[in-house]
Design a protein around this motif. Structure first.
Motif, short mmCIF file in Angstrom:
data_model
loop_
_atom_site.label_atom_id
_atom_site.label_comp_id
_atom_site.label_asym_id
_atom_site.label_seq_id
_atom_site.Cartn_x
_atom_site.Cartn_y
_atom_site.Cartn_z
N ILE A 1 0.83 -1.21 0.00
CA ILE A 1 0.00 0.00 0.00
C ILE A 1 0.86 1.25 0.00
N SER A 2 1.94 1.22 0.78
CA SER A 2 2.87 2.35 0.84
C SER A 2 3.50 2.62 -0.52
N THR A 3 3.86 1.55 -1.23
CA THR A 3 4.52 1.69 -2.52
C THR A 3 3.56 2.12 -3.61
N VAL A 4 2.37 1.54 -3.61
CA VAL A 4 1.40 1.81 -4.67
C VAL A 4 0.78 3.20 -4.54
N PHE A 5 0.39 3.57 -3.31
CA PHE A 5 -0.34 4.82 -3.12
C PHE A 5 0.53 5.95 -2.56
N ARG A 6 1.75 5.64 -2.18
CA ARG A 6 2.68 6.64 -1.63
C ARG A 6 2.08 7.42 -0.46
N ASN A 7 1.26 6.72 0.32
CA ASN A 7 0.56 7.38 1.41
C ASN A 7 0.78 6.59 2.69
N ARG A 8 1.56 7.17 3.61
CA ARG A 8 1.88 6.49 4.87
C ARG A 8 0.63 6.28 5.72
N SER A 9 -0.21 7.29 5.84
CA SER A 9 -1.39 7.19 6.70
C SER A 9 -2.35 6.12 6.21
N LEU A 10 -2.55 6.03 4.90
CA LEU A 10 -3.43 5.02 4.34
C LEU A 10 -2.89 3.62 4.62
N ALA A 11 -1.58 3.46 4.45
CA ALA A 11 -0.97 2.15 4.65
C ALA A 11 -1.09 1.71 6.11
N VAL A 12 -0.81 2.64 7.04
CA VAL A 12 -0.90 2.32 8.47
C VAL A 12 -2.35 2.04 8.86
N GLY A 13 -3.24 2.95 8.50
CA GLY A 13 -4.63 2.82 8.91
C GLY A 13 -5.30 1.57 8.37
N LEU A 14 -5.14 1.31 7.08
CA LEU A 14 -5.78 0.16 6.47
C LEU A 14 -5.20 -1.15 7.00
N SER A 15 -3.89 -1.19 7.17
CA SER A 15 -3.24 -2.42 7.65
C SER A 15 -3.65 -2.74 9.08
N ILE A 16 -3.66 -1.73 9.94
CA ILE A 16 -4.03 -1.96 11.33
C ILE A 16 -5.51 -2.33 11.45
#
Length: 316
Positions: A228-243
């Protein structure tokens, strides 16, 4: 090979220069210390000197429950396993492992691998997206190294961070367990119910197995966050969705467990300990099936990460 090692070393330098990295490591040890203190001074002991009588009484209750459930099914198998293990303890004079023992504490400490997963997700979510948000991605890509090696070095650094924390968790649980509870009962084995009979296993081997099984979920969630971090370049999205998926995935699978197709969902397969207990979530699931499904998801996540990172235009 030399370039890859240098890339991983540089990623380590950037990672451990961040104060937040050390805060996460410190929090892991602190939480374990607090758990140790609470277990030592607040928790009640699970067993007593008359543990054999307690197990006999428990087996009597379990036998009555067993007669009230069908002869086949998960509930029947669970009751049969508990009765057999209790009886084996009585016959061979092997008391249950208490929380207030070294092995009991180390065994319960394996639950903190979820905290390691949480911290590693944060690292995975920022290790690529952070380069874009800080504007350092252009400086990184002008090096005479392929993009695939750069991304691989970041992924390897993320997994190594998880490995370091698992090692710290294991060593710290042993140290705190020894300090708080001593080495009494260190010779006690772990009892497993395999193919209809109770077998003894080395306790350290069992604890390491738990770490290994828990690491499966860790690797999959971290790989997802990295993607998610690589595809969307968005740290918050990657953290929020993964958690969010980390805490709700298993519950959703349990709600849908009556459907056959649920076995193809990622979270129905990350808990490989279900096969140690002989109770797969969906009837017909096997260890080989779950590993195959996990490999498919892993390859999918990695392929998406590498493909999009290779093609991404960072000129603007």
């Amino acid at each position: 090979m030399f370039n890859m090692l240098n890339l991983i070393r540089n990623e380590h330098m950037k990672l451990f220069k961040q104060f937040s990295t050390w805060v996460m490591v410190g929090l892991l040890v602190l939480v374990l210390l607090i758990v140790g203190i609470a277990t030592k001074y607040l928790a009640d002991s699970q067993t007593s000197e008359n543990w054999k009588m307690q197990l006999q009484a428990e087996n009597q209750q379990l036998t009555e429950q067993k007669e009230q459930v069908p002869d086949i099914g998960k509930s029947h198998d669970v009751l049969e396993e508990r009765i057999a293990i209790n009886q084996y303890r009585i016959d061979h004079d092997i008391p249950p492992i208490e929380n207030k023992t070294l092995w009991g504490f180390m065994n319960s400490a394996t639950n903190l691998t979820s905290l390691v997963t949480l911290f590693t997700i944060v690292i995975a979510a920022g290790i690529v997206a952070g380069e874009f948000s800080w504007g350092t991605i252009k400086l990184l890509l002008i090096r005479p190294v392929s993009r695939s090696k750069i991304l691989l070095s970041k992924f390897m650094t993320t997994l190594l961070f998880a490995l370091y924390n698992l090692f710290i968790l294991f060593i710290s649980s042993f140290i705190f367990g020894a300090i708080f509870f001593g080495f009494e009962g260190k010779e006690l084995p772990y009892l497993a119910f395999v193919d209809g009979e109770v077998v003894e296993r080395n306790m350290i081997t069992h604890i390491l197995t738990l770490y290994g099984l828990n690491s499966v979920d860790l690797i999959m969630m971290v790989t997802f966050a990295f993607m998610i971090s690589t595809v969307f370049r968005n740290r918050s999205l990657a953290v929020g969705l993964s958690i969010f998926l980390m805490f709700t995935g298993q519950q959703v699978v349990m709600l849908l467990s009556e459907y056959e197709w649920v076995k193809y969902i990622l979270f129905a397969n990350t808990n490989l300990s279900q096969y140690m207990n002989g109770q797969p979530l969906v009837e017909g699931m096997t260890m080989t099936f779950s590993i195959t499904v996990l490999l498919v998801y892993f390859i999918l996540f990695v392929t998406m990460s590498w493909t999009i990172f290779q093609r991404r235009d960072v000129a603007n």
